[in-house]
Scaffold this motif. Structure first.
Motif, short mmCIF file in Angstrom:
data_model
loop_
_atom_site.label_atom_id
_atom_site.label_comp_id
_atom_site.label_asym_id
_atom_site.label_seq_id
_atom_site.Cartn_x
_atom_site.Cartn_y
_atom_site.Cartn_z
N PRO A 167 0.91 -1.23 -0.17
CA PRO A 167 0.13 -0.03 -0.10
C PRO A 167 0.91 1.31 -0.04
N SER A 168 0.39 2.39 -0.40
CA SER A 168 1.03 3.52 -0.64
C SER A 168 1.38 4.12 0.90
N VAL A 169 0.46 3.83 1.77
CA VAL A 169 0.82 4.22 3.30
C VAL A 169 0.82 2.71 4.11
N PRO A 170 1.61 2.63 4.97
CA PRO A 170 1.66 1.36 5.81
C PRO A 170 0.16 1.13 6.51
N ALA A 171 -0.22 -0.09 6.54
CA ALA A 171 -1.50 -0.41 6.97
C ALA A 171 -1.74 0.18 8.54
N ASP A 172 -0.39 0.06 9.29
CA ASP A 172 -0.59 0.49 10.73
C ASP A 172 -0.82 1.94 10.81
N ARG A 173 -0.69 2.53 9.65
CA ARG A 173 -1.14 4.06 10.03
C ARG A 173 -2.46 4.52 9.87
N PHE A 174 -3.36 3.34 10.05
CA PHE A 174 -4.83 3.32 9.88
C PHE A 174 -5.52 2.39 10.80
N LEU A 175 -6.56 2.86 11.27
CA LEU A 175 -7.14 2.03 12.37
C LEU A 175 -7.98 0.63 11.62
N GLY A 176 -7.85 -0.34 12.47
CA GLY A 176 -8.13 -1.52 12.01
C GLY A 176 -9.79 -1.79 11.76
N GLU A 177 -10.03 -3.00 11.34
CA GLU A 177 -11.37 -3.43 10.95
C GLU A 177 -12.47 -3.48 12.20
N ASP A 178 -11.68 -3.76 13.43
CA ASP A 178 -12.53 -3.93 14.45
C ASP A 178 -12.71 -2.61 15.35
N ASP A 179 -12.06 -1.53 14.89
CA ASP A 179 -12.24 -0.03 15.28
C ASP A 179 -13.67 0.60 14.92
N ARG A 180 -13.93 1.47 15.71
CA ARG A 180 -15.19 2.39 15.42
C ARG A 180 -15.28 2.94 14.10
N TRP A 181 -13.89 3.50 13.60
CA TRP A 181 -13.87 4.00 12.35
C TRP A 181 -12.68 3.15 11.71
N GLY A 183 -10.30 1.80 8.96
CA GLY A 183 -9.71 2.56 7.94
C GLY A 183 -9.27 3.97 7.85
N HIS A 184 -9.72 4.52 8.85
CA HIS A 184 -9.32 6.06 9.14
C HIS A 184 -8.03 6.21 9.78
N TRP A 185 -7.46 7.27 9.77
CA TRP A 185 -5.94 7.48 10.14
C TRP A 185 -5.99 7.18 11.70
N SER A 186 -4.79 6.30 11.94
CA SER A 186 -4.38 6.17 13.17
C SER A 186 -3.27 7.12 13.64
N GLU A 187 -2.44 7.13 12.55
CA GLU A 187 -1.40 8.16 12.74
C GLU A 187 -1.18 8.99 11.58
N PRO A 188 -2.09 9.96 11.77
CA PRO A 188 -2.21 10.96 10.52
C PRO A 188 -1.00 12.00 10.23
N PRO A 189 -0.91 12.20 8.93
CA PRO A 189 0.28 12.88 8.47
C PRO A 189 0.42 14.46 9.12
N ALA A 190 1.33 14.89 9.48
CA ALA A 190 1.36 16.30 10.02
C ALA A 190 1.88 17.09 8.95
N LEU B 8 -16.08 6.94 1.71
CA LEU B 8 -14.44 6.20 1.42
C LEU B 8 -13.88 6.41 2.92
N SER B 9 -12.96 5.25 2.91
CA SER B 9 -12.06 5.68 4.30
C SER B 9 -10.84 6.16 3.75
N CYS B 10 -10.19 6.43 4.85
CA CYS B 10 -8.74 7.23 4.64
C CYS B 10 -7.84 6.41 3.76
N ARG B 11 -7.99 5.36 4.45
CA ARG B 11 -7.04 4.12 3.79
C ARG B 11 -7.21 3.93 2.24
N GLU B 12 -8.61 3.97 1.73
CA GLU B 12 -9.08 3.82 0.53
C GLU B 12 -8.77 5.04 -0.23
N LEU B 13 -8.63 6.18 0.56
CA LEU B 13 -8.45 7.37 -0.52
C LEU B 13 -7.13 7.61 -0.69
#
Lengths: 269, 89
Positions: A167-181, A183-190, B8-13
């Motif tokens: 992936p373009s950004v490592p998977a660990d930068r995003f929240l997992g499937e069991d999280d409330r959100w 696929g959203h950033w867990s460690e967003p870019p500054a 869309l999720s961030c990971r998809e974006l």
């Protein structure tokens, strides 16, 4: 043919009348190239099988400026010739390097290509852009030279390799499937500080990042983002599909961004 | 590429950024992409960084041809002019 000063240089012999012409894309010897070209032509008529002219990818505005350039060359305008050389030299070197094993051989290929351009100039009909024509000569010279140097063509390198689908950004930068959100950033870019983005450091970092890329990605991103080529021009030159080109560009840009992020300091603590 | 999920999720974006900048997203996906950006500050930052990368690359000046090579080409050009090539001044 004695051209003073030229005879002693390695390029002097390139102008000798009895030397086989460098690999310019015209004449029956190029018919064997036709199968390769099938993959990249969008519209091909029988007149294009020889490989001399590409399909009509240029717009009128481009052809007009080509006309001026061609006229200047034909009347022997040295400044125009040097300007043309300077404009295309870096990209020509880069393209040649894709097919030959060393930088110095790439430089020789580019010199040969320019001789080929001059020798073939009277045959150029303007049905492709001057640039596309010049670069086709570079590719042909490089491929011929590359075959002699026993290097496999980089076309395999240009295909997207399945193993490389990180992936373009490592998977660990995003929240997992069991999280409330998921696929959203867990460690967003500054955001990068404006001062650093606008500095020479930024450009130097991009240059450095480009050099870490695999060849195919580096070539595509350089032609598109450094040299400003259109996507269709890159596809035509490299003989790859639009989708292929986009994937390579995406991976290249993503890697460069990640490289910069590392150097700029990663994310929020 | 069409996504089956409505949002869309961030990971998809981040995987669609190049398609977006190349204008090759379907209008549906582009709408989803831009909608996501309206509420996601982090992805706006990511997109901005991609644009900054592209702009940075655009500023790269590349090495010009070295003088000996340039002189050899100039000599070749002059030879070509004198020979069968140019039409002359």
């Amino acid at each position: 043919m004695g051209v003073p000063g030229l005879d002693r240089s390695p390029f002097g012999r390139l102008l000798e009348a009895d030397r086989p012409a460098p690999e310019v894309p015209f004449g029956p010897q190029w018919r064997h190239d036709a199968p390769t070209r099938v993959t990249l032509q969008l519209r091909r008529g029988p007149e294009e099988v020889s490989g001399m002219e590409s399909p009509r990818v240029s717009q009128p505005a481009v052809i007009a400026s080509d006309d001026r350039e061609l006229q200047a060359l034909r009347v022997g305008d040295e400044a125009a010739f040097l300007a043309l050389v300077n404009r295309h030299h870096p990209a020509m070197l880069r393209v040649a390097s894709m097919y030959v094993p060393s930088r110095s051989i790439a430089e020789e290929v580019v010199q040969e290509a320019w001789i080929g351009v001059l020798k073939g100039l009277h045959l150029f009909e303007g049905r492709s852009s001057l640039k596309a024509w010049i670069f086709r000569i570079v590719v042909n010279c490089a491929k011929t030279r590359g075959a002699r140097e026993v290097r496999s063509t980089p076309f395999s390198a240009l295909q997207t390799s399945p193993g490389e689908e990180e992936p373009s950004v490592p998977a660990d930068r995003f929240l997992g499937e069991d999280d409330r959100w998921p696929g959203h950033w867990s460690e967003p870019p500054a955001p990068w500080p404006d001062a650093r983005v606008e500095s020479a450091e930024m450009v130097a970092l991009v240059r450095e990042a480009l050099e870490t890329l695999p060849e195919a990605q580096r070539s595509v991103m350089s032609l598109r983002d450094v040299d400003g080529w259109e996507a269709a021009e890159v596809c035509e030159l490299l003989g790859i599909s639009e989708g292929n080109q986009r994937v390579l560009l995406h991976r290249a840009r993503s890697k460069v961004r990640a490289f910069l992020e590392e150097r700029m300091g990663k994310g929020r603590a | 590429m069409t996504l089956s999920v409505p949002d869309l999720s961030c990971r998809e974006l981040v995987e669609l950024v190049t398609d977006y900048l190349e204008s090759t997203l379907s209008s549906e996906d582009r709408t989803r992409f831009e909608m996501h950006l309206t509420y996601c500050d982090s992805c706006r930052t990511y997109l901005r960084q991609m644009r900054q990368v592209i702009d940075g690359a655009g500023k790269l000046t590349e090495e010009s041809i070295d003088p000996p090579a340039r002189d050899a080409l100039l000599a070749a050009f002059r030879g070509w002019k004198r020979g069968s090539g140019g039409e002359g001044p």
